[in-house]
Design a protein around this motif. Structure first.
Motif, PDB file in Angstrom:
ATOM      1  N   PRO A   1       0.814  -1.235   0.000  1.00  0.00           N
ATOM      2  CA  PRO A   1       0.000   0.000   0.000  1.00  0.00           C
ATOM      3  C   PRO A   1       0.843   1.278   0.000  1.00  0.00           C
ATOM      4  O   PRO A   1       0.493   2.264  -0.630  1.00  0.00           O
ATOM      5  CB  PRO A   1      -0.828  -0.096   1.285  1.00  0.00           C
ATOM      6  N   GLU A   2       1.986   1.235   0.695  1.00  0.00           N
ATOM      7  CA  GLU A   2       2.862   2.399   0.731  1.00  0.00           C
ATOM      8  C   GLU A   2       3.473   2.672  -0.655  1.00  0.00           C
ATOM      9  O   GLU A   2       3.555   3.807  -1.104  1.00  0.00           O
ATOM     10  CB  GLU A   2       3.970   2.185   1.769  1.00  0.00           C
ATOM     11  N   LEU A   3       3.888   1.608  -1.364  1.00  0.00           N
ATOM     12  CA  LEU A   3       4.472   1.747  -2.696  1.00  0.00           C
ATOM     13  C   LEU A   3       3.444   2.167  -3.737  1.00  0.00           C
ATOM     14  O   LEU A   3       3.773   2.866  -4.697  1.00  0.00           O
ATOM     15  CB  LEU A   3       5.145   0.437  -3.122  1.00  0.00           C
ATOM     16  N   GLU A   4       2.190   1.767  -3.558  1.00  0.00           N
ATOM     17  CA  GLU A   4       1.134   2.143  -4.503  1.00  0.00           C
ATOM     18  C   GLU A   4       0.890   3.643  -4.526  1.00  0.00           C
ATOM     19  O   GLU A   4       0.382   4.184  -5.505  1.00  0.00           O
ATOM     20  CB  GLU A   4      -0.153   1.388  -4.183  1.00  0.00           C
ATOM     21  N   LYS A   5       1.270   4.333  -3.470  1.00  0.00           N
ATOM     22  CA  LYS A   5       1.093   5.775  -3.421  1.00  0.00           C
ATOM     23  C   LYS A   5       1.946   6.487  -4.485  1.00  0.00           C
ATOM     24  O   LYS A   5       1.614   7.575  -4.914  1.00  0.00           O
ATOM     25  CB  LYS A   5       1.461   6.315  -2.037  1.00  0.00           C
ATOM     26  N   THR A   6       3.060   5.874  -4.887  1.00  0.00           N
ATOM     27  CA  THR A   6       3.942   6.494  -5.887  1.00  0.00           C
ATOM     28  C   THR A   6       3.694   5.960  -7.290  1.00  0.00           C
ATOM     29  O   THR A   6       4.401   6.360  -8.221  1.00  0.00           O
ATOM     30  CB  THR A   6       5.420   6.268  -5.509  1.00  0.00           C
ATOM     31  N   ASP A   7       2.716   5.072  -7.469  1.00  0.00           N
ATOM     32  CA  ASP A   7       2.377   4.619  -8.818  1.00  0.00           C
ATOM     33  C   ASP A   7       1.924   5.818  -9.643  1.00  0.00           C
ATOM     34  O   ASP A   7       1.268   6.735  -9.138  1.00  0.00           O
ATOM     35  CB  ASP A   7       1.259   3.569  -8.779  1.00  0.00           C
ATOM     36  N   ASP A   8       2.247   5.815 -10.914  1.00  0.00           N
ATOM     37  CA  ASP A   8       1.895   6.885 -11.850  1.00  0.00           C
ATOM     38  C   ASP A   8       2.598   8.202 -11.553  1.00  0.00           C
ATOM     39  O   ASP A   8       2.193   9.249 -12.044  1.00  0.00           O
ATOM     40  CB  ASP A   8       0.378   7.123 -11.902  1.00  0.00           C
ATOM     41  N   ILE A   9       3.643   8.163 -10.750  1.00  0.00           N
ATOM     42  CA  ILE A   9       4.426   9.369 -10.492  1.00  0.00           C
ATOM     43  C   ILE A   9       5.775   9.190 -11.178  1.00  0.00           C
ATOM     44  O   ILE A   9       6.450   8.174 -11.031  1.00  0.00           O
ATOM     45  CB  ILE A   9       4.625   9.614  -8.978  1.00  0.00           C
ATOM     46  N   PHE A  10       6.150  10.210 -11.958  1.00  0.00           N
ATOM     47  CA  PHE A  10       7.415  10.184 -12.667  1.00  0.00           C
ATOM     48  C   PHE A  10       8.268  11.316 -12.102  1.00  0.00           C
ATOM     49  O   PHE A  10       7.871  12.476 -12.155  1.00  0.00           O
ATOM     50  CB  PHE A  10       7.169  10.383 -14.169  1.00  0.00           C
ATOM     51  N   VAL A  11       9.403  10.977 -11.551  1.00  0.00           N
ATOM     52  CA  VAL A  11      10.280  11.976 -10.953  1.00  0.00           C
ATOM     53  C   VAL A  11      11.324  12.381 -11.982  1.00  0.00           C
ATOM     54  O   VAL A  11      12.012  11.533 -12.552  1.00  0.00           O
ATOM     55  CB  VAL A  11      10.976  11.417  -9.693  1.00  0.00           C
ATOM     56  N   LEU A  12      11.404  13.688 -12.217  1.00  0.00           N
ATOM     57  CA  LEU A  12      12.363  14.216 -13.178  1.00  0.00           C
ATOM     58  C   LEU A  12      13.079  15.385 -12.528  1.00  0.00           C
ATOM     59  O   LEU A  12      12.462  16.376 -12.152  1.00  0.00           O
ATOM     60  CB  LEU A  12      11.647  14.672 -14.455  1.00  0.00           C
ATOM     61  N   LEU A  13      14.367  15.248 -12.380  1.00  0.00           N
ATOM     62  CA  LEU A  13      15.180  16.290 -11.767  1.00  0.00           C
ATOM     63  C   LEU A  13      15.563  17.300 -12.842  1.00  0.00           C
ATOM     64  O   LEU A  13      16.022  16.933 -13.915  1.00  0.00           O
ATOM     65  CB  LEU A  13      16.443  15.667 -11.153  1.00  0.00           C
ATOM     66  N   THR A  14      15.377  18.568 -12.568  1.00  0.00           N
ATOM     67  CA  THR A  14      15.687  19.612 -13.542  1.00  0.00           C
ATOM     68  C   THR A  14      16.261  20.835 -12.841  1.00  0.00           C
ATOM     69  O   THR A  14      16.076  21.014 -11.638  1.00  0.00           O
ATOM     70  CB  THR A  14      14.428  20.017 -14.342  1.00  0.00           C
ATOM     71  N   ASN A  15      16.940  21.668 -13.597  1.00  0.00           N
ATOM     72  CA  ASN A  15      17.455  22.920 -13.036  1.00  0.00           C
ATOM     73  C   ASN A  15      16.550  24.098 -13.403  1.00  0.00           C
ATOM     74  O   ASN A  15      16.885  25.235 -13.157  1.00  0.00           O
ATOM     75  CB  ASN A  15      18.895  23.168 -13.488  1.00  0.00           C
ATOM     76  N   HIS A  16      15.398  23.831 -14.017  1.00  0.00           N
ATOM     77  CA  HIS A  16      14.433  24.883 -14.354  1.00  0.00           C
ATOM     78  C   HIS A  16      13.616  25.251 -13.119  1.00  0.00           C
ATOM     79  O   HIS A  16      13.295  24.403 -12.291  1.00  0.00           O
ATOM     80  CB  HIS A  16      13.467  24.416 -15.452  1.00  0.00           C
TER      81      HIS A  16
END
Length: 173
Positions: free
Chosen positions: A11-26
């Motif tokens: 259940p804890e991992l399902e919270k991040t489903d459909d989340i894409f992390v992208l690191l940017t300097n903008h």
């Protein structure tokens, strides 16, 4: 080896489903998340473009120093690739499927020879290794055939006049 499923963490991992992390300097305020994601997904296009430039256009090594000449050289390479791709498209449209690389190789097999009759200095041209692709492209683009152009160039030279003139100037003295 053994493994087990940890049901408690699912259940804890399902919270991040459909989340894409992208690191940017903008700055978050200056860039829309969807636009940033679209740019990120398009990075492969850039890599493919560079691979194309280094491979198909043969731009791995350029032996020019002047920046304007490098620009001109690259422009001519891109223009040539455009013509090759147009030719490949037209050939495919007319039932003869060929890659731009194959067309380039076949056109590279075309040989136009310059022959000089010494000591008279008359030039004569011959065409050899004329591939079938030339015939197809000549018809598609409604161009004069290479061998016909060579005939026109050669017909402009009056060989007998030059031979007689040289003979008179050099052997009858």
């Amino acid at each position: 080896m053994s493994w087990s499923k940890d049901e408690a963490i699912i259940p804890e991992l399902e919270k991040t489903d459909d989340i894409f992390v992208l690191l940017t300097n903008h700055d978050k305020e200056k860039v829309d998340a969807n636009e940033l994601l679209t740019r990120y997904r398009g990075r492969n296009d850039i890599e493919i473009s560079f691979e194309f430039l280094k491979g198909s256009l043969d731009l791995q090594q350029i032996f020019l120093r002047n920046p304007e000449r490098v620009d001109d050289y690259c422009f001519l390479k891109v223009l040539a690739m455009l013509v090759l791709n147009l030719a490949a498209w037209l050939l495919a449209k007319n039932g003869k499927k060929m890659s731009p690389q194959k067309i380039q190789k076949e056109l590279g097999d075309l040989t136009i020879l310059e022959q000089r009759l010494q000591p008279i200095g008359i030039r004569h041209w011959n065409g050899t290794n004329t591939p079938n692709t030339i015939d197809v492209l000549v018809n598609l683009f409604n161009l004069p055939h290479t061998l016909e152009l060579i005939k026109v160039i050669n017909s402009a030279i009056n060989f007998s006049y030059h031979i007689e003139k040289w003979f008179k100037d050099n052997l009858r003295k």
